[in-house]
Design a protein around this motif. Structure first.
Motif, mmCIF file in Angstrom:
data_model
loop_
_atom_site.group_PDB
_atom_site.id
_atom_site.type_symbol
_atom_site.label_atom_id
_atom_site.label_comp_id
_atom_site.label_asym_id
_atom_site.label_seq_id
_atom_site.Cartn_x
_atom_site.Cartn_y
_atom_site.Cartn_z
ATOM 1 N N CYS A 146 -2.747 0.562 -2.683
ATOM 2 C CA CYS A 146 -4.364 1.111 -2.284
ATOM 3 C C CYS A 146 -4.524 0.586 -0.402
ATOM 4 N N GLU A 147 -4.270 2.086 -0.372
ATOM 5 C CA GLU A 147 -3.959 2.102 1.557
ATOM 6 C C GLU A 147 -5.110 1.116 2.266
ATOM 7 N N GLY A 148 -6.423 0.886 1.855
ATOM 8 C CA GLY A 148 -7.158 0.027 2.405
ATOM 9 C C GLY A 148 -7.061 -1.408 2.327
ATOM 10 N N CYS A 149 -6.309 -2.498 1.175
ATOM 11 C CA CYS A 149 -6.503 -3.220 1.198
ATOM 12 C C CYS A 149 -5.358 -4.244 0.375
ATOM 13 N N GLY A 150 -4.437 -2.962 0.058
ATOM 14 C CA GLY A 150 -3.117 -3.434 -0.532
ATOM 15 C C GLY A 150 -2.984 -3.805 -1.399
ATOM 16 N N ARG A 151 -3.860 -3.871 -2.000
ATOM 17 C CA ARG A 151 -4.225 -3.570 -4.337
ATOM 18 C C ARG A 151 -2.929 -3.510 -4.804
ATOM 19 N N VAL A 152 -2.235 -3.847 -5.483
ATOM 20 C CA VAL A 152 -1.299 -3.515 -6.304
ATOM 21 C C VAL A 152 -1.409 -3.184 -7.313
ATOM 22 N N PHE A 153 -1.550 -1.453 -7.844
ATOM 23 C CA PHE A 153 -2.148 -1.020 -9.184
ATOM 24 C C PHE A 153 -0.738 -0.927 -10.480
ATOM 25 N N ASN A 154 -0.999 -0.597 -11.188
ATOM 26 C CA ASN A 154 0.482 0.222 -11.904
ATOM 27 C C ASN A 154 -0.338 1.435 -13.059
ATOM 28 N N ILE A 155 0.264 2.814 -12.308
ATOM 29 C CA ILE A 155 -0.477 4.298 -13.418
ATOM 30 C C ILE A 155 -0.593 3.373 -14.687
ATOM 31 N N TYR A 156 0.486 2.509 -15.004
ATOM 32 C CA TYR A 156 0.557 3.145 -16.585
ATOM 33 C C TYR A 156 0.039 1.466 -17.486
ATOM 34 N N THR A 157 -0.355 0.933 -16.676
ATOM 35 C CA THR A 157 -1.116 -0.526 -17.108
ATOM 36 C C THR A 157 -2.922 -0.827 -16.952
ATOM 37 N N ALA A 158 -3.376 0.250 -15.243
ATOM 38 C CA ALA A 158 -3.818 0.034 -14.810
ATOM 39 C C ALA A 158 -5.149 0.252 -15.998
ATOM 40 N N GLY A 161 -10.336 3.983 -14.651
ATOM 41 C CA GLY A 161 -11.657 3.763 -13.574
ATOM 42 C C GLY A 161 -10.573 2.810 -11.909
ATOM 43 N N ALA A 162 -9.817 1.890 -12.535
ATOM 44 C CA ALA A 162 -9.781 1.562 -11.615
ATOM 45 C C ALA A 162 -8.766 1.661 -10.626
ATOM 46 N N LEU A 163 -8.042 3.393 -11.034
ATOM 47 C CA LEU A 163 -6.991 3.758 -10.403
ATOM 48 C C LEU A 163 -8.335 4.535 -9.072
ATOM 49 N N ALA A 164 -9.656 4.619 -9.474
ATOM 50 C CA ALA A 164 -10.531 5.614 -8.906
ATOM 51 C C ALA A 164 -10.755 5.579 -8.049
ATOM 52 N N HIS A 165 -11.209 3.538 -8.259
ATOM 53 C CA HIS A 165 -12.002 3.069 -7.113
ATOM 54 C C HIS A 165 -10.623 1.724 -7.233
ATOM 55 N N CYS A 166 -10.793 1.112 -5.874
ATOM 56 C CA CYS A 166 -10.377 -0.418 -5.934
ATOM 57 C C CYS A 166 -11.255 -1.656 -6.328
ATOM 58 N N ASP A 167 -10.723 -2.286 -6.936
ATOM 59 C CA ASP A 167 -11.612 -3.098 -7.515
ATOM 60 C C ASP A 167 -11.601 -4.711 -6.541
ATOM 61 N N LYS A 168 -11.108 -4.265 -5.779
ATOM 62 C CA LYS A 168 -10.675 -5.780 -4.510
ATOM 63 C C LYS A 168 -11.465 -4.701 -2.746
#
Ligand code: AP5
Length: 241
Positions: A146-158, A161-168
């Motif tokens: 996430c460019e805003g806060c640096g939270r790390v995601f993975n497109i295969y396991t997120a 909805g998590a990829l659209a709105h950062c939960d952090k």
């Protein structure tokens, strides 16, 4: 022998943890270091994060490091060791540390040993996150930040909805890929790991510090395995498979 839960409770009460998370790119060092910070309250010291911060601030160190990082090579030892010495002598490190991505070769490990000797802060364990190459590749190509806060995601396991709105940070996520997570750079990083970092496994095995954890499981399971390995180290028990 004292049951594992008892050892773990004693370890948590003592409040000191001095460990290295060792593993190939994508093995989950950063993810697990964050979990350990949350549970034990000791700082995560990631040379990759320190270097990326220097790159984003365009400091002279960052400008020098960027070329090596983007090419998947190691940044020179003198630069990294200078950064580590500065960080390891800050007051918060007295209560422990989780080293993530450092050391990366034998020269760095020897320098770390000398520094910790000077500071009278002996290492308790080196936890190897063991993972198959195929899985590493998938985790790295799927990682997004996430460019805003640096939270790390993975497109295969997120989760959906998590990829659209950062939960952090709660913002509409602007997910970016690390420049060194491009397929053509990942191969080089894995090559560098094999040639330069893998010898540390034998180095720390001989020092009696190595604990091996199977990192091919969900985040929570891997975290529990690390806790078990580390509590075994503190109790002097053998947590090696
Ligand atoms: P650095 O930032 O240290 O990168 P790395 O070691 O290559 O490790 P990564 O950050 O890629 O992976 P990770 O193991 O932390 O995995 P993560 O938890 O993110 O270094 C970058 C560069 O800086 C180096 O190439 C070098 O140029 C330079 N550098 C740094 N330190 C240096 C040093 N000491 N000396 C010289 N140069 C240095 O997880 C990866 C993905 O998998 C994520 O998407 C995550 O969500 C997912 N994931 C994690 N765990 C799981 C799980 N259990 N199940 C499913 N998915 C998972």
């Amino acid at each position: 022998m004292e049951p594992r839960a008892g050892r773990l409770a004693r370890f948590q009460a003592r409040g000191i943890m001095r460990i290295i998370l060792l593993g190939a790119p994508g093995s989950g060092k950063g993810t697990q270091a964050q979990r350990l910070v949350g549970s034990y309250g000791v700082p995560q010291i990631s040379t990759g994060d320190l270097l990326r911060e220097a790159v984003s601030r365009a400091t002279p160190l960052g400008l020098t490091a960027k070329a090596a990082m983007d090419a998947g090579k190691l940044v020179d030892d003198a630069t990294v060791l200078g950064m580590i010495r500065e960080r390891m002598t800050q007051p918060d490190v007295r209560k422990g540390f989780i080293l993530d991505g450092f050391p990366r070769n034998i020269a760095q490990a020897e320098a770390l040993g000398r520094l910790l000797g000077e500071l009278k802060m002996p290492l308790e364990a080196v936890v190897l996150l063991n993972l198959d190459l195929k899985v590493l590749f998938k985790r790295l190509t799927g990682r997004r930040i996430c460019e805003g806060c640096g939270r790390v995601f993975n497109i295969y396991t997120a989760p959906a909805g998590a990829l659209a709105h950062c939960d952090k940070c709660g913002e509409k996520a602007r997910l970016i890929q690390r420049p060194d997570d491009r397929e053509e750079v990942i191969g080089k990083r894995l090559e560098v790991f094999e040639a330069q970092t893998k010898p540390l496994i034998q180095y720390y095995k001989e020092a009696g510090l190595l604990r091996i954890v199977d990192a091919d499981a969900d985040v929570e399971t891997v975290f529990k395995s690390i806790q078990g390995a580390v509590s075994g180290a503190v109790a002097g028990g053998a947590a090696q498979p």
